[in-house]
Design a protein around this motif. Structure first.
Motif, PDB file in Angstrom:
ATOM      1  N   GLN A 322       0.718  -1.073   0.146  1.00 14.37           N
ATOM      2  CA  GLN A 322       0.003   0.001   0.091  1.00 14.37           C
ATOM      3  C   GLN A 322       1.038   1.127  -0.197  1.00 14.37           C
ATOM      4  O   GLN A 322       1.774   1.274   0.777  1.00 14.37           O
ATOM      5  N   ALA A 323       0.239   2.301  -0.975  1.00 17.20           N
ATOM      6  CA  ALA A 323       1.382   3.249  -1.118  1.00 17.20           C
ATOM      7  C   ALA A 323       0.530   4.571  -1.255  1.00 17.20           C
ATOM      8  O   ALA A 323      -0.435   4.626  -1.842  1.00 17.20           O
ATOM      9  N   VAL A 324       0.921   5.821  -0.465  1.00 19.44           N
ATOM     10  CA  VAL A 324       0.350   7.014  -0.925  1.00 19.44           C
ATOM     11  C   VAL A 324       0.211   7.340  -2.105  1.00 19.44           C
ATOM     12  O   VAL A 324       1.285   7.399  -2.618  1.00 19.44           O
ATOM     13  N   GLU A 325      -0.853   7.591  -2.660  1.00 18.32           N
ATOM     14  CA  GLU A 325      -1.034   7.856  -4.284  1.00 18.32           C
ATOM     15  C   GLU A 325      -0.669   9.346  -4.573  1.00 18.32           C
ATOM     16  O   GLU A 325      -1.269   9.941  -4.542  1.00 18.32           O
ATOM     17  N   VAL A 326       0.919   9.384  -5.123  1.00 21.29           N
ATOM     18  CA  VAL A 326       1.369  10.446  -5.456  1.00 21.29           C
ATOM     19  C   VAL A 326       1.819  10.258  -6.828  1.00 21.29           C
ATOM     20  O   VAL A 326       2.433   9.292  -7.261  1.00 21.29           O
ATOM     21  N   HIS A 327       1.541  11.259  -7.722  1.00 21.72           N
ATOM     22  CA  HIS A 327       1.592  11.231  -9.055  1.00 21.72           C
ATOM     23  C   HIS A 327       2.780  12.014  -9.305  1.00 21.72           C
ATOM     24  O   HIS A 327       2.781  13.322  -8.905  1.00 21.72           O
ATOM     25  N   SER A 328       3.808  11.430  -9.848  1.00 27.48           N
ATOM     26  CA  SER A 328       5.241  12.331 -10.149  1.00 27.48           C
ATOM     27  C   SER A 328       5.775  12.372 -11.347  1.00 27.48           C
ATOM     28  O   SER A 328       5.271  11.444 -12.374  1.00 27.48           O
ATOM     29  N   ILE A 329       6.319  13.631 -11.817  1.00 24.93           N
ATOM     30  CA  ILE A 329       6.516  13.758 -13.063  1.00 24.93           C
ATOM     31  C   ILE A 329       8.151  14.265 -12.986  1.00 24.93           C
ATOM     32  O   ILE A 329       8.395  14.821 -12.000  1.00 24.93           O
ATOM     33  N   GLY A 330       8.857  14.471 -14.013  1.00 23.24           N
ATOM     34  CA  GLY A 330      10.357  15.037 -13.891  1.00 23.24           C
ATOM     35  C   GLY A 330      10.088  16.364 -14.505  1.00 23.24           C
ATOM     36  O   GLY A 330      10.753  16.866 -15.431  1.00 23.24           O
ATOM     37  N   ALA A 331      10.094  17.414 -13.314  1.00 23.05           N
ATOM     38  CA  ALA A 331       9.780  18.741 -13.359  1.00 23.05           C
ATOM     39  C   ALA A 331      10.099  19.211 -12.166  1.00 23.05           C
ATOM     40  O   ALA A 331       9.652  19.411 -11.281  1.00 23.05           O
ATOM     41  N   GLY A 332      11.500  19.434 -12.099  1.00 22.49           N
ATOM     42  CA  GLY A 332      12.142  20.456 -10.924  1.00 22.49           C
ATOM     43  C   GLY A 332      12.996  21.421 -11.191  1.00 22.49           C
ATOM     44  O   GLY A 332      13.306  21.899 -12.402  1.00 22.49           O
ATOM     45  N   GLY A 333      13.541  22.032 -10.318  1.00 21.52           N
ATOM     46  CA  GLY A 333      14.431  23.210 -10.463  1.00 21.52           C
ATOM     47  C   GLY A 333      15.578  22.884 -11.101  1.00 21.52           C
ATOM     48  O   GLY A 333      16.083  23.738 -11.889  1.00 21.52           O
ATOM     49  N   GLY A 334      16.047  21.628 -11.094  1.00 17.08           N
ATOM     50  CA  GLY A 334      17.139  21.266 -12.050  1.00 17.08           C
ATOM     51  C   GLY A 334      16.824  20.547 -13.247  1.00 17.08           C
ATOM     52  O   GLY A 334      17.679  20.073 -14.054  1.00 17.08           O
ATOM     53  N   SER A 335      15.596  20.356 -13.665  1.00 13.98           N
ATOM     54  CA  SER A 335      15.125  19.805 -15.115  1.00 13.98           C
ATOM     55  C   SER A 335      15.536  20.627 -16.077  1.00 13.98           C
ATOM     56  O   SER A 335      15.760  21.978 -16.192  1.00 13.98           O
ATOM     57  N   ILE A 336      16.167  19.960 -16.973  1.00 15.41           N
ATOM     58  CA  ILE A 336      17.164  20.496 -18.034  1.00 15.41           C
ATOM     59  C   ILE A 336      16.378  20.930 -19.330  1.00 15.41           C
ATOM     60  O   ILE A 336      15.434  20.183 -19.893  1.00 15.41           O
ATOM     61  N   ALA A 337      16.304  22.167 -19.818  1.00 21.48           N
ATOM     62  CA  ALA A 337      15.524  22.509 -21.074  1.00 21.48           C
ATOM     63  C   ALA A 337      16.370  22.127 -22.258  1.00 21.48           C
ATOM     64  O   ALA A 337      17.719  22.274 -22.228  1.00 21.48           O
ATOM     65  N   TRP A 338      15.730  21.531 -23.464  1.00 18.15           N
ATOM     66  CA  TRP A 338      16.509  21.058 -24.455  1.00 18.15           C
ATOM     67  C   TRP A 338      15.549  21.419 -25.760  1.00 18.15           C
ATOM     68  O   TRP A 338      14.415  21.438 -25.680  1.00 18.15           O
ATOM     69  N   ILE A 339      16.310  21.313 -26.839  1.00 24.66           N
ATOM     70  CA  ILE A 339      15.584  21.336 -28.202  1.00 24.66           C
ATOM     71  C   ILE A 339      15.571  19.956 -28.579  1.00 24.66           C
ATOM     72  O   ILE A 339      16.712  19.324 -28.943  1.00 24.66           O
TER      73      ILE A 339
END
Length: 704
Positions: A322-339
């Motif tokens: 059993q786990a607390v239902e937390v939805h996570s995505i890779g978006a943080g202050g260190g997330s890298i912007a790229w083309i």
């Protein structure tokens, strides 16, 4: 003076929250020190001890609670740098991991690669035995086949072994004997049995949970053991508790019995913090967001409770517990912007981490991140970051955005930064919609609780986009998970399979199962020092319509389980099914599988002040100059008032645009939004006046 301490190791920072017995809170961020996370913990504890004017040994001696959460086990799985795991299973069933449940997460992608197993097929061996679904022994365990298989796994280099036999949830005797035999043959190899980790129906999920537990056990056991010893040697007189994915905490010994329980456990502390923090504004329906250096985690809470799920997966493998239902995505202050190859701007999921970190850190990072964009837009002060302990290099941030985003797109650094923020905000809005709109829940009446070092920078914009009227930025926002660990309860989960239905409920068997589980919960919590008045028991059951594959966990009312109580459970199931799937069949029989008990050791919590009872007053006493910042509504950089969060008085009120600096986070108040603060630094942002404008701005941006 005594303290409660929470420690949360993240991808970028190790956060520490210290709550004194008088309610005073100290927050600290230390660089995470991968691959040796204990160094960051030790440095952080030394720093907060010095801040209290004490030597580390004296500080820890006066610590009454220390809860630790980390991403160590999670990172072992994600990075796949764990030990070689062997699996012992019922003969003929070694490919349970290969076949999985027959579903793909992208069902129409015929090129979808199958995820790699954490126990290679060459190290999955069968033993002769068979147990029936009702627990009766069909074929006795062939102990020689176990010995032979154990020796073979040793020759093939197995460093940890999982044991998962058919129907061990109904009768674990064979698994327990296998563990004894393997321990005799391979005394230095840890053995994890599935019936200890997940005594529930479903061989794939049960096997996956056992294998993942075996995969993370050796390094987790070594780290937690060394941490416990170090803390003892430096003065801690209480057992260190470890954050669990179920939203509670447990001792090191209990944690290592079910190692899967610490996978992705860090984010589970944010809802615990929100439950406590929500009292400040009389809120129980909340959406918590936690934006750190590498990820954005969101959880929707109703009536002060976070939903629990048994379908959480990591690296496309179910953890089972059993786990607390937390939805996570890779978006943080260190997330890298790229083309990307098509010339489109992307943000994340790759992160710069703590080293080298964003370009603005000046530690060798050259690729632009969300933090760099916030620096260029003027939201983050280069001089005030981490309370002045680190100076950000705005020129490096601008250069990185120009080189890697602006030049390829033919725009300047300011426009590139605005694009990065707009894109990452859109990703976070989508993440909030996943736990709300996509489940038929209107997010607008909810309180948005903003946490993480980067969360308060973006929360006002997210709320405006979603139509949420109020945002609470607690004083503990910058280290919300570590603070949550100081106010969470000890929690142990237990389950028993009694397969019944509403047509033939077998209530006597269920009552007996509940009695056994509840006694186990009381005994375990009593052993941890909880008296009868500090123990709460929660009951639930996994229910589904007959013939269904998936089930819902429904609360079972306290007291004797009789026909009336069972009817209440049925009604709750029909309602929950209609909410989740938009339909129900109330005349249809309901099938019950696992009956559950959660034993909760209630911890004392610090008192909390109410923001709703404050008289508004001017915030001028906290004014700390201005800086140029960019706002979409205004279309340009404007001189924006800056406030020092530590100097707010009770009832301090201001209107956006404004920026509030603190040692662990920065808060952006957008044009049209208003804010009221208390003297401890909790901030309530009113977004009502900003809602209409937000939609217009979003539309204009899309049209351009």
């Amino acid at each position: 003076m005594s303290w409660r301490v929470g420690i949360d190791i993240g991808g970028t920072f190790t956060d520490i929250a210290v709550v004194a017995e008088d309610g005073d809170v100290t927050l600290w961020k230390e660089d995470s020190t991968h691959p040796h996370p204990e160094i960051g913990v030790q440095r952080g504890l030394a720093a907060v001890a010095a801040n209290a004017g004490l030597a580390l040994d004296e500080f820890l001696a006066r610590t009454t609670l220390l809860v630790h959460g980390s991403t160590i086990a999670t990172n072992i799985v994600i990075e796949r740098d764990g030990p070689q795991v062997g699996l012992l299973c019922t003969e003929g069933f070694r490919d349970v991991l290969l076949f999985r449940d027959g579903f793909k997460w992208e069902r129409f992608n015929d090129r979808l690669p199958r995820p790699r197993d954490f126990a290679d097929r060459s190290r999955r061996l069968g033993v002769r035995e068979r147990v029936a679904p009702d627990g009766t022994v069909v074929e006795p365990l062939d102990e020689q086949s176990v010995r032979d298989a154990a020796r073979e796994l040793g020759r093939r280099g197995a460093e940890a072994i999982a044991v998962s036999l058919l129907w061990s949830n109904a009768n674990p005797a064979h698994e327990r004997r296998v563990r004894e035999l393997v321990a005799h043959e391979l005394p230095d190899v840890p053995v994890i049995i599935a019936s200890d980790v997940l005594p529930e129906i479903g061989e794939w999920v049960r096997t996956s949970a056992a294998v993942l537990s075996a995969y993370v056990y050796p390094r987790s056991a070594r780290y937690l053991g060394e941490l416990k010893t170090w803390l003892r040697e430096h003065g801690l007189r209480r057992d260190v508790l470890i954050m669990q994915v179920n939203g509670g905490c447990a001792t090191v010994e209990r944690t290592l019995q079910v190692p899967a329980g610490i996978l992705i456990s860090g984010p589970a502390a944010a809802p615990a913090a929100a439950r406590h923090i929500g009292e400040r504004v009389d809120a129980q329906d909340m959406i918590t967001v936690d934006m750190g250096g590498t990820s954005f985690d969101v959880c929707l809470m109703r009536a002060g409770e976070a939903p629990l799920s048994r379908t959480i997966q990591l690296e496309h493998q179910p953890i089972g517990v059993q786990a607390v239902e937390v939805h996570s995505i890779g978006a943080g202050g260190g997330s890298i912007a790229w083309i990307d190859s098509g010339g489109a701007l992307r943000v994340g999921p790759e992160s710069a981490g703590a080293r080298p970190g964003p370009a603005a850190y000046g530690q060798g990072g050259e690729r632009p991140t969300v933090t760099d964009a916030n620096v260029v837009l003027g939201y983050l002060s280069p001089e005030a970051f981490l309370g002045g302990r680190r100076t950000l290099d705005a020129a490096r941030a601008r250069q990185a955005l120009e080189q890697h985003v602006g030049d390829p797109l033919g725009i300047d650094a300011l426009a590139a930064a605005a694009g990065v923020i707009e894109l990452v905000n859109a990703s976070m809005v989508d993440a909030i919609r996943v736990v709300s709109v996509q489940r038929g829940i209107d997010p607008r009446p909810f309180l948005l609780v903003a946490g993480g070092g980067a969360g308060p920078l973006h929360a006002g914009r997210l709320a405006a986009e979603l139509g949420i009227e109020r945002v609470l930025v607690p004083a503990e926002a910058g280290t919300i998970c570590s603070f949550g660990m100081t106010v969470t309860d000890v929690r142990h989960d237990y389950a028993a399979m009694v397969h019944t239905s509403s047509a033939d409920p077998a209530l006597a068997d269920v009552r007996a199962a509940f009695a056994e589980l509840e006694q186990r919960a009381r005994d375990d919590l009593a052993a941890s020092g909880f008296g009868p008045d500090a123990i709460a028991l929660e009951r639930s059951v996994d229910a589904r319509y007959e013939g269904q594959v998936h089930d819902l966990t429904i609360a079972v009312p306290p007291g004797e389980l009789d026909a009336a109580a069972l009817a209440q459970v049925q009604r709750a199931f029909h309602a929950a099914h209609a909410e989740r799937y938009t339909w129900s069949i109330e005349e249809h029989a309901v099938e019950f599988l696992h009956w559950r008990v959660s034993g909760v050791g209630l911890m004392e919590r610090p008192a909390t002040a109410r923001l709703t009872e404050l008289e508004p007053r001017s915030a001028d006493a906290a004014r700390n100059g201005t800086r140029l910042a960019w706002f979409a509504e205004l279309g340009e950089l404007v001189e924006t008032p800056v406030y020092d969060r530590a100097r707010f008085e009770d009832g301090a009120t201001l209107s956006g645009p404004a920026l509030i600096d603190s040692a662990t986070t920065t808060v952006v108040v957008n044009p049209g939004q208003t804010l009221i603060a208390d003297a401890r630094g909790s901030l309530l942002i009113d977004c009502v006046a900003n809602l209409a404008g937000a939609g217009t701005v979003a539309m204009e941006t899309k049209e351009r």
